[in-house]
Scaffold this motif. Structure first.
Motif, PDB file in Angstrom:
ATOM      1  N   HIS A  22      95.167  75.011   5.964  1.00 21.29           N
ATOM      2  CA  HIS A  22      94.795  74.952   4.550  1.00 21.29           C
ATOM      3  C   HIS A  22      93.597  74.040   4.375  1.00 21.29           C
ATOM      4  O   HIS A  22      93.113  73.452   5.344  1.00 21.29           O
TER       5      HIS A  22
ATOM      6  N   HIS B 296      92.983  71.124   2.657  1.00 20.50           N
ATOM      7  CA  HIS B 296      93.043  69.719   2.244  1.00 20.50           C
ATOM      8  C   HIS B 296      92.156  68.843   3.145  1.00 20.50           C
ATOM      9  O   HIS B 296      91.865  69.215   4.283  1.00 20.50           O
TER      10      HIS B 296
ATOM     11  N   ASP C 155      92.418  66.149   4.998  1.00 14.03           N
ATOM     12  CA  ASP C 155      92.812  65.708   6.341  1.00 14.03           C
ATOM     13  C   ASP C 155      92.881  66.869   7.330  1.00 14.03           C
ATOM     14  O   ASP C 155      93.077  66.645   8.525  1.00 14.03           O
ATOM     15  N   HIS C 156      92.703  68.085   6.843  1.00  9.68           N
ATOM     16  CA  HIS C 156      92.718  69.273   7.710  1.00  9.68           C
ATOM     17  C   HIS C 156      91.342  69.904   7.850  1.00  9.68           C
ATOM     18  O   HIS C 156      91.044  70.523   8.862  1.00  9.68           O
TER      19      HIS C 156
ATOM     20  N   HIS D  94     102.326  74.371  -1.022  1.00  3.55           N
ATOM     21  CA  HIS D  94     101.578  73.132  -0.748  1.00  3.55           C
ATOM     22  C   HIS D  94     100.136  73.321  -1.205  1.00  3.55           C
ATOM     23  O   HIS D  94      99.554  72.463  -1.869  1.00  3.55           O
TER      24      HIS D  94
ATOM     25  N   ASP E  50     101.244  71.671   6.608  1.00  5.51           N
ATOM     26  CA  ASP E  50     101.867  70.781   5.630  1.00  5.51           C
ATOM     27  C   ASP E  50     102.963  71.482   4.835  1.00  5.51           C
ATOM     28  O   ASP E  50     103.455  70.933   3.842  1.00  5.51           O
TER      29      ASP E  50
HETATM   30 ZN    ZN Z   1      97.865  69.214   2.805  1.00  7.67          ZN
END
Ligand code: ZN
Length: 306
Positions: A131, A133, A135-136, A216, A237
Motif C-alpha cells: 500500500h 503509506h 513507511d512502505h 487499512h 499492514d
Molecule cells: Zn500502513
C-alpha cells in the motif's frame, strides 16, 4: 519450510576502531520453501502516539487486555518495520520500499540493512507494494528523487495506485493523513509511467498471488507465496501489530483509514490463515515479523519463528 535467524553486526569501519563506535545490529529472519528464500530486512522502527491505534477501542476492555500483551497504554508505540525480500532464481523481489529519509528519524535504515546483507539495490528486480503509506512507499526514491531501486519493475495494486494518484485524496483523507497523500503523490508522480498495476488474485510473480485486503487503505494488498501448508502470507499492514490486532481482530483501530472494513478484512484473513495453516510475515510484527498464528479461545496470537 525451514526458518533460521541470524544477527549481523556491522560498523562500516575498520575493526580496530569498532570498540569505540556504536555497533549496529540487523536481525535477519530467513524462511526457505523449496527454491525460494524469503528474508525480512529491518527498515528501523516508528514512533506513534498510542492513541493512533488505541484511541477508538473500548477503553475498559483494552486496559484489562494490554498488560498481558506487554503493552503500556501510556507509552508511545515503537513498531518495527520489516521488509520482505524474496529470492528465487533470477528474481530478487522486495515487498515495499521502506520509509526513506523523510518520514521519521528512527526509520529508513533499509539501505544499511541491504548493505549488511550484501545486496546491491541495483540488483533488486521487483518492488511490489502492499500500500501507499509513508513507511512502505517513501523509500522508493533516493535523495535526488530518482528511483532507489533503479533497475526494478515497480508494482502496485490498481485501486491503491488510483487512490493516491487522485488529486482529490489530499482533501478527502482527513487532516491527520493529508501529508501521507501529498508524499505519496509526489513519489508516485515520478514512477507512475513505469508502475505495473495488478488486481486481486493476480499472480504478480511466479507463485506469488495478490490478495485484496482493504480497510487499512482502500486498495491494500497482501500476497500469498507458495501453496498449501507450505505457503506464507505477506500481511502488510492489514494485520498491523502483534498485540491487539491478533488478540481482538474485530476491534476497530485508529491506524486504519476505513476501520470497519479493516476489521472485517482482519477476521477473514485470520480465518484463511488458520484454515490453511499458513505462515505469516507482518510488516510491523515483532522479532523479524515471520511466524505462525495460533487460534486462542478468544482471538489469536502471533508466534514468532525465533
Ligand atoms: Zn500502513
Amino acid at each position: 519450510m525451514q526458518i533460521t535467524r541470524r544477527r549481523i553486526l556491522t560498523t562500516g569501519t575498520a575493526a580496530l576502531a569498532a570498540a569505540t563506535l556504536p555497533i549496529r545490529a540487523w536481525t535477519q529472519t530467513t524462511l526457505r520453501m523449496g527454491d525460494t528464500e524469503i528474508t525480512t530486512l529491518s527498515d528501523g522502527t516508528l514512533s506513534l502516539p498510542a492513541d493512533f491505534i488505541f484511541g477508538p477501542m473500548p477503553q475498559d476492555e483494552l486496559a484489562a487486555l494490554l498488560p498481558g500483551l506487554g503493552i503500556d497504554r501510556g507509552a508511545a508505540l515503537t513498531p518495527p518495520c520489516n521488509l520482505t525480500l524474496l529470492r528465487r532464481g533470477d528474481v530478487l523481489a522486495l515487498f515495499d520500499a521502506g520509509s526513506g529519509t523523510a518520514f521519521q528519524p528512527t526509520a529508513g535504515s533499509l539501505p544499511d540493512a541491504l548493505a549488511a546483507a550484501g545486496i546491491d539495490p541495483f540488483d533488486v528486480t521487483h518492488v511490489v507494494f502492499t500500500h501507499g503509506h509513508p513507511d512502505h512507499l517513501w523509500g522508493v526514491l533516493d535523495d535526488f528523487d530518482e528511483p532507489y531501486f533503479a533497475n526494478a519493475e515497480h508494482m502496485m495494486g490498481g485501486i491503491e495506485m488510483d487512490y493516491w494518484m487522485d488529486e482529490a485524496t489530499v482533501s478527502t483523507i482527513g487532516a491527520e493523513r493529508a501529508a501521507f497523500a501529498v508524499g505519496a503523490k509526489r513519489r508516485l508522480d515520478v514512477i507512475a509511467g513505469d508502475v505495473t498495476r495488478f488486481g486481486d488474485g493476480d499472480e504478480v510473480l511466479p507463485g506469488v498471488v495478490a490478495a485484496l485486503t482493504p480497510g487499512h487503505t482502500p486498495g491494500h494488498m497482501g500476497f500469498v507465496i507458495g501453496s498449501g501448508a507450505d505457503a506464507v502470507m505477506v500481511l502488510g499492514d492489514a494485520i498491523g501489530n502483534d498485540h491487539v490486532a491478533f488478540a481482538r481482530p474485530g476491534w476497530i483501530s485508529g491506524s486504519d483509514q476505513d476501520p470497519e472494513a479493516a476489521a472485517a478484512t482482519r477476521l477473514a484473513m485470520f480465518d484463511r490463515i488458520t484454515a490453511d495453516a499458513m505462515a505469516v510475515i507482518g510488516f510491523h510484527l515483532g522479532q523479524g515479523g515471520i511466524g505462525t498464528v495460533e487460534r486462542l479461545s478468544e482471538g489469536y496470537a502471533f508466534r514468532p519463528s525465533a
